[in-house]
Design an enzyme around this catalytic site. Structure first.
Site, PDB file in Angstrom:
ATOM      1  N   SER A  36      -7.495  14.905   1.981  1.00  0.00           N
ATOM      2  CA  SER A  36      -8.010  13.675   1.372  1.00  0.00           C
ATOM      3  C   SER A  36      -9.496  13.549   1.642  1.00  0.00           C
ATOM      4  CB  SER A  36      -7.339  12.447   1.987  1.00  0.00           C
ATOM      5  OG  SER A  36      -6.066  12.273   1.459  1.00  0.00           O
ATOM      6  N   GLU A  93       5.282  12.253  -0.621  1.00  0.00           N
ATOM      7  CA  GLU A  93       5.356  12.167  -2.083  1.00  0.00           C
ATOM      8  C   GLU A  93       6.765  12.478  -2.571  1.00  0.00           C
ATOM      9  OE1 GLU A  93       1.633  13.897  -4.149  1.00  0.00           O
ATOM     10  OE2 GLU A  93       1.742  14.918  -2.219  1.00  0.00           O
ATOM     11  N   SER A 216      -0.153  15.296   7.171  1.00  0.00           N
ATOM     12  CA  SER A 216      -0.145  16.622   6.534  1.00  0.00           C
ATOM     13  C   SER A 216      -0.272  17.708   7.593  1.00  0.00           C
ATOM     14  CB  SER A 216      -1.309  16.722   5.532  1.00  0.00           C
ATOM     15  OG  SER A 216      -2.550  16.728   6.196  1.00  0.00           O
ATOM     16  N   ASN A 239     -10.977   6.837  10.115  1.00  0.00           N
ATOM     17  CA  ASN A 239     -10.729   5.464  10.598  1.00  0.00           C
ATOM     18  C   ASN A 239     -10.202   5.557  12.029  1.00  0.00           C
ATOM     19  OD1 ASN A 239      -8.252   6.432   8.768  1.00  0.00           O
ATOM     20  ND2 ASN A 239      -7.447   5.229  10.487  1.00  0.00           N
ATOM     21  N   HIS A 251      -6.882   3.178   1.964  1.00  0.00           N
ATOM     22  CA  HIS A 251      -7.190   4.545   1.529  1.00  0.00           C
ATOM     23  C   HIS A 251      -8.620   4.641   1.000  1.00  0.00           C
ATOM     24  CE1 HIS A 251      -6.065   8.632   0.567  1.00  0.00           C
ATOM     25  NE2 HIS A 251      -6.357   8.485  -0.716  1.00  0.00           N
TER      26      HIS A 251
HETATM   27  N1  HPA Z   1      -2.887   7.526   9.937  1.00  0.00           N
HETATM   28  C1  HPA Z   1      -2.267   8.494   9.227  1.00  0.00           C
HETATM   29  N2  HPA Z   1      -2.886   9.236   8.314  1.00  0.00           N
HETATM   30  C2  HPA Z   1      -4.188   9.026   8.101  1.00  0.00           C
HETATM   31  C3  HPA Z   1      -4.899   8.035   8.803  1.00  0.00           C
HETATM   32  C4  HPA Z   1      -4.202   7.250   9.770  1.00  0.00           C
HETATM   33  O1  HPA Z   1      -4.762   6.354  10.427  1.00  0.00           O
HETATM   34  N3  HPA Z   1      -6.177   8.069   8.347  1.00  0.00           N
HETATM   35  C5  HPA Z   1      -6.229   9.063   7.412  1.00  0.00           C
HETATM   36  N4  HPA Z   1      -5.037   9.632   7.266  1.00  0.00           N
END
Ligand code: HPA
Length: 276
Positions: A36, A93, A216, A239, A251
Site C-alpha cells: 500500500s 479480500e 500482508s 501510522n 487508509h
Molecule cells: N495496522 C494494520 N495494518 C496497517 C496499519 C496498522 O496500523 N497501518 C498500515 N497498515
C-alpha cells in the site's frame, strides 16, 4: 478465478511462462512486491522494459485495494532484470492463501532468487515517526494460515517443513543498511486484517515482541523461503499502531504518509537492487 490446474505450483509455472512471453524477458532476477502506497516507487527504479496488466496473467486477480496498481513491470536496474508487482492479494479480500502467495511463486518460477516485499505498517515503537522505513528482522505469522498447509507440495518441490530460522536474509538486510545506514530493524506481526487493531490487540502484539503490525507479507515470506528465494522485507510506518498515538486511523492517512516518503523508499529499493 477457477483454475483447471492440479496445484498452485503448476499455475505459478504457467503464469511465469505467460510473463516471459508478455514481457519478452526469458527470466527475471529479483521481484519487488509493492505494498500500500509504494506504487509510485515503481517509477524511477530503472528502464521499464515491459508493462503488463497483472490480471492478464494466469491466477492473478486485479488488485482491489487503493494504493495498489494493476501492473507487472519488467525493469532494468543495474545488472538485474527486476519484476515489479504493483499490487498484491490479501487474505482480508477473501482470497485463498494460494492466491495471496501466487505473485511470489510466479516470480520465483520466472527465475527470481530474491524477493523484496514491501508493505505499509502501523508502528509500535514510539521512536519511529510516520514515514520511517524499517527493515524486517523477523516476523510473527498471526494470520492463522500458512502456504504450507493443505495438500503437500508436488514431488518436484521442496517438502513443506520450511526452515524459517532466517526468514529475512542477513545478506539482503546488510545491503539495505549499506544503502541507508540509519534504517532500524523490527519484527513484523502479520494479521488477517480487514480492520485496524484495537488498542488492546496492539498492547498484546507488543507483549509478543512485535514492532510493526500489518495485513500482508508473512505468507509470501514463507512461500518464498519454501522455494529457496532470499527475502528482504521493508515496512513503511504509515501510522502509530492503534492506541500508540493520539490519532484515529484511516487508509487515506496511510497513503499520504507513503507518498511523502516516496523518494527515500525509491532510493532504498534502487540501491539494494543495484548491489545484488
Ligand atoms: N495496522 C494494520 N495494518 C496497517 C496499519 C496498522 O496500523 N497501518 C498500515 N497498515
Amino acid at each position: 478465478m477457477n483454475s483447471p490446474h492440479p496445484d498452485p505450483f503448476s499455475l505459478a509455472d504457467e503464469a511465469a511462462a505467460a510473463l516471459a512471453e508478455r514481457t519478452g524477458q526469458a527470466t527475471h532476477d529479483a521481484v519487488v512486491v509493492l505494498g500500500s502506497g509504494w506504487a509510485a516507487t515503481a517509477d524511477g527504479l530503472g528502464e521499464v522494459l515491459a508493462d503488463v496488466p497483472l490480471d492478464d496473467l494466469p491466477g492473478f486477480p486485479a488488485p482491489t485495494v487503493a494504493g495498489h496498481r494493476n501492473s507487472a513491470l519488467s525493469v532494468a536496474v543495474g545488472d538485474t532484470t527486476t519484476l515489479v508487482l504493483g499490487g498484491r492479494s490479501h487474505l482480508y479480500e477473501g482470497h485463498p492463501v494460494p492466491t495471496v502467495v501466487h505473485g511470489v511463486r510466479t516470480a520465483i518460477a520466472a527465475g527470481c532468487g530474491v524477493a523484496i516485499l514491501t508493505n505499509a505498517a502501523g508502528g509500535l515503537n514510539p521512536a519511529w515517526p510516520v514515514g520511517q522505513p524499517v527493515v524486517l528482522r523477523d516476523q510473527l505469522n498471526l494470520t492463522g494460515a500458512s502456504p504450507m498447509a493443505g495438500p503437500p507440495p508436488p514431488p518436484d518441490r521442496p517438502a513443506r517443513f520450511v526452515d524459517l530460522t532466517e526468514a529475512y536474509s542477513m545478506r539482503l538486510r546488510g545491503l539495505a543498511h549499506q544503502v541507508d545506514s540509519s534504517l532500524p530493524e523490527g519484527i513484523y506481526a502479520g494479521l488477517l486484517g480487514g480492520a485496524y487493531e484495537t488498542p488492546a490487540e496492539v498492547r498484546m502484539l507488543g507483549g509478543l515482541g512485535a514492532d510493526l503490525v500489518g495485513m500482508s507479507t508473512v505468507l509470501e515470506t514463507i512461500a518464498a523461503r519454501h522455494l529457496g528465494a532470499e527475502v528482504l522485507g521493508i515496512s513503511l510506518v504509515t501510522n502509530a499502531a492503534a492506541g500508540m498515538g493520539n490519532e484515529n486511523l484511516d487508509h487515506a492517512e496511510v497513503l499520504e504518509a507513503a507518498r511523502a516518503a516516496g523518494p527515500r523508499m525509491l532510493a532504498l529499493l534502487r540501491g539494494v537492487l543495484e548491489r545484488l
